[in-house]
Design a protein around this motif. Structure first.
Motif, mmCIF file in Angstrom:
data_model
loop_
_atom_site.group_PDB
_atom_site.id
_atom_site.type_symbol
_atom_site.label_atom_id
_atom_site.label_comp_id
_atom_site.label_asym_id
_atom_site.label_seq_id
_atom_site.Cartn_x
_atom_site.Cartn_y
_atom_site.Cartn_z
ATOM 1 N N VAL A 151 0.884 -1.172 0.000
ATOM 2 C CA VAL A 151 0.000 0.000 0.000
ATOM 3 C C VAL A 151 0.918 1.216 0.000
ATOM 4 O O VAL A 151 1.707 1.409 0.931
ATOM 5 N N GLN A 152 0.823 2.016 -1.058
ATOM 6 C CA GLN A 152 1.669 3.192 -1.235
ATOM 7 C C GLN A 152 0.828 4.454 -1.070
ATOM 8 O O GLN A 152 -0.155 4.647 -1.780
ATOM 9 N N VAL A 153 1.226 5.309 -0.123
ATOM 10 C CA VAL A 153 0.509 6.563 0.112
ATOM 11 C C VAL A 153 1.515 7.689 0.310
ATOM 12 O O VAL A 153 2.702 7.456 0.555
ATOM 13 N N SER A 154 1.024 8.903 0.210
ATOM 14 C CA SER A 154 1.779 10.074 0.640
ATOM 15 C C SER A 154 1.164 10.579 1.930
ATOM 16 O O SER A 154 -0.062 10.701 2.020
ATOM 17 N N LEU A 155 2.000 10.870 2.922
ATOM 18 C CA LEU A 155 1.464 11.399 4.166
ATOM 19 C C LEU A 155 0.730 12.714 3.902
ATOM 20 O O LEU A 155 -0.344 12.952 4.458
ATOM 21 N N VAL A 156 1.326 13.549 3.042
ATOM 22 C CA VAL A 156 0.683 14.778 2.581
ATOM 23 C C VAL A 156 0.694 14.761 1.059
ATOM 24 O O VAL A 156 1.758 14.560 0.438
ATOM 25 N N SER A 157 -0.447 14.979 0.452
ATOM 26 C CA SER A 157 -0.543 14.947 -1.004
ATOM 27 C C SER A 157 0.095 16.177 -1.631
ATOM 28 O O SER A 157 -0.176 17.313 -1.230
ATOM 29 N N PHE A 158 0.932 15.934 -2.641
ATOM 30 C CA PHE A 158 1.518 17.042 -3.399
ATOM 31 C C PHE A 158 0.441 17.825 -4.135
ATOM 32 O O PHE A 158 0.609 19.014 -4.410
ATOM 33 N N TYR A 159 -0.653 17.171 -4.469
ATOM 34 C CA TYR A 159 -1.670 17.763 -5.336
ATOM 35 C C TYR A 159 -2.518 18.797 -4.606
ATOM 36 O O TYR A 159 -2.754 19.893 -5.131
ATOM 37 N N ASN A 160 -2.970 18.447 -3.402
ATOM 38 C CA ASN A 160 -3.886 19.367 -2.720
ATOM 39 C C ASN A 160 -3.626 19.548 -1.238
ATOM 40 O O ASN A 160 -4.363 20.256 -0.559
ATOM 41 N N GLY A 161 -2.590 18.893 -0.688
ATOM 42 C CA GLY A 161 -2.266 19.069 0.721
ATOM 43 C C GLY A 161 -3.025 18.174 1.676
ATOM 44 O O GLY A 161 -2.861 18.282 2.891
#
Length: 378
Positions: A151-161
């Protein structure tokens, strides 16, 4: 960074501009310039310069580990986050029998290694889609099963925060896909918010955004509990413990976990810079940066709401990030007006992204909102 005098001394290039684009490129403090100059001085010494290079790498490992909340030997470096994800792919050795979950708020580096793998070894990729800018854990639960390998996620999204609440995410994955690797991109978090994701299997970050470093670096954190299964099989030499021993051709031994991701000569210039920038952030104090910048983010959200603009990710009082983004039919005109006032944001056709760090001020936000009101007639 937090006062007029320290900001002027440490970031002289900010004079006369309102820089709200750290999520794309940071403005490094002067100590980073000095660190890169020091690297060049050491480099000019030829082979003798390595007497300085390698100790600086270890100093950078030590300060990076503190920022990540991991042990020193659980942290390593490569050239960028894209390389880190490709090395992760080589460690996992996934097959079509495996499934990978990625999100539509993730940066491409975390998704493409699984999407572009040869068909004979390509895992099934399942897309966790956002709802109105947020990721709903209920939707993730439906994607998890015994075949989920990553499962791959970003802790904070580059796209919208959008910031994922980590603990509920971790618990859900451990319950429904206990064998899955949980990988977290912290590029848009490290250096700006307090990290709470040390229990992930792997943390990955670039070095030229909120950490205030430069290009050419990638940070990898792998806790010891995950080291054995997250050891890359990629070729190289710096990650080989017996690279120059007599048995190197018969039995090359790859270092375990995070250390295996440093496959070649370190990017010394980037690590000199990162060592300086992370120590600068530590000296200023992450708690002070958060306490200063979060209210500015809240002001941006409030100002956009007054203008009738709906942010792509709602304000999260208990789960803040440094990014606010919105869409509009006239973003080109908006961006032109902002640039005319020396206000720098990220503009892509249809989307404006605002990023607030510790070197930003109330004046930056007020100027931004005043210009938006002028353009939009609010």
């Amino acid at each position: 960074m937090l006062t007029d005098s320290s900001r002027a001394a440490d970031f002289p290039t900010l004079k006369g501009i309102h820089y709200l684009n750290t999520a794309a490129e940071s403005i490094p403090p002067l100590c980073v310039n000095e660190a890169v100059a020091e690297y060049m001085h050491h480099k000019s010494m030829g082979m003798r310069g390595r007497d300085f290079h390698f100790p600086r790498v270890e100093a950078c490992r030590e300060i990076a580990a503190r920022h990540l909340g991991l042990a020193t030997d659980e942290v390593s470096f490569c050239s960028c986050s894209s390389e880190a994800y490709n090395l992760l792919a080589s460690a996992l050795q996934l097959t079509p029998k495996n499934e990978v979950v990625v999100t539509d708020l993730d940066f491409p580096a975390g998704a493409t290694p699984w999407l572009t793998a040869p068909e004979s070894s390509r895992p099934v990729t399942r897309l966790w889609k956002n709802r109105n800018g947020s990721l709903d854990l209920t939707d993730l639960a439906a994607l998890l099963n015994e075949r989920t390998a990553l499962v791959q996620v970003s802790l904070v999204s580059f796209y919208n925060g959008h910031r994922i609440p980590f603990a509920p995410l971790r618990d859900l994955i451990r319950k429904h896909a206990p064998q899955a690797v949980l990988a977290v991109d912290v590029t848009q978090a490290l250096g700006r918010i307090a990290l709470d994701c040390q229990d992930a299997d792997i943390l990955i970050s670039s070095t030229h955004k909120w950490t205030l470093g430069i290009h050419g670096g990638g940070i990898i954190g792998i806790p010891k509990k995950s080291a054995a299964r997250l050891t890359t099989t990629a070729g190289g030499w710096y990650h080989i413990s017996n690279a120059f021993d007599a048995d190197r051709f018969e039995n090359p031994r790859i270092k375990s976990g995070a250390l295996s991701f440093s496959v070649g000569m370190p990017s010394f210039a980037a690590l000199y810079a990162l060592n300086a920038s992370l120590r600068y952030l530590e000296q200023v104090g992450m708690a002070q940066i958060i306490a200063h910048a979060d209210p500015l983010v809240a002001r941006v959200h409030a100002g956009l709401k007054e203008l009738g603009i709906t942010a792509l990710s709602a304000a999260q009082p208990d789960c803040t990030s440094g990014i606010v983004a919105f869409t509009h039919a006239n973003t080109t005109a908006i961006n032109d007006a902002l640039l005319a006032q020396n206000i720098h944001v990220m503009h892509q056709v249809g989307r404006i992204r605002i990023a607030v760090h510790g070197y930003n001020t109330e004046e930056d936000v007020d100027k931004l909102l005043a210009t938006l009101r002028s353009v939009l007639g609010g």
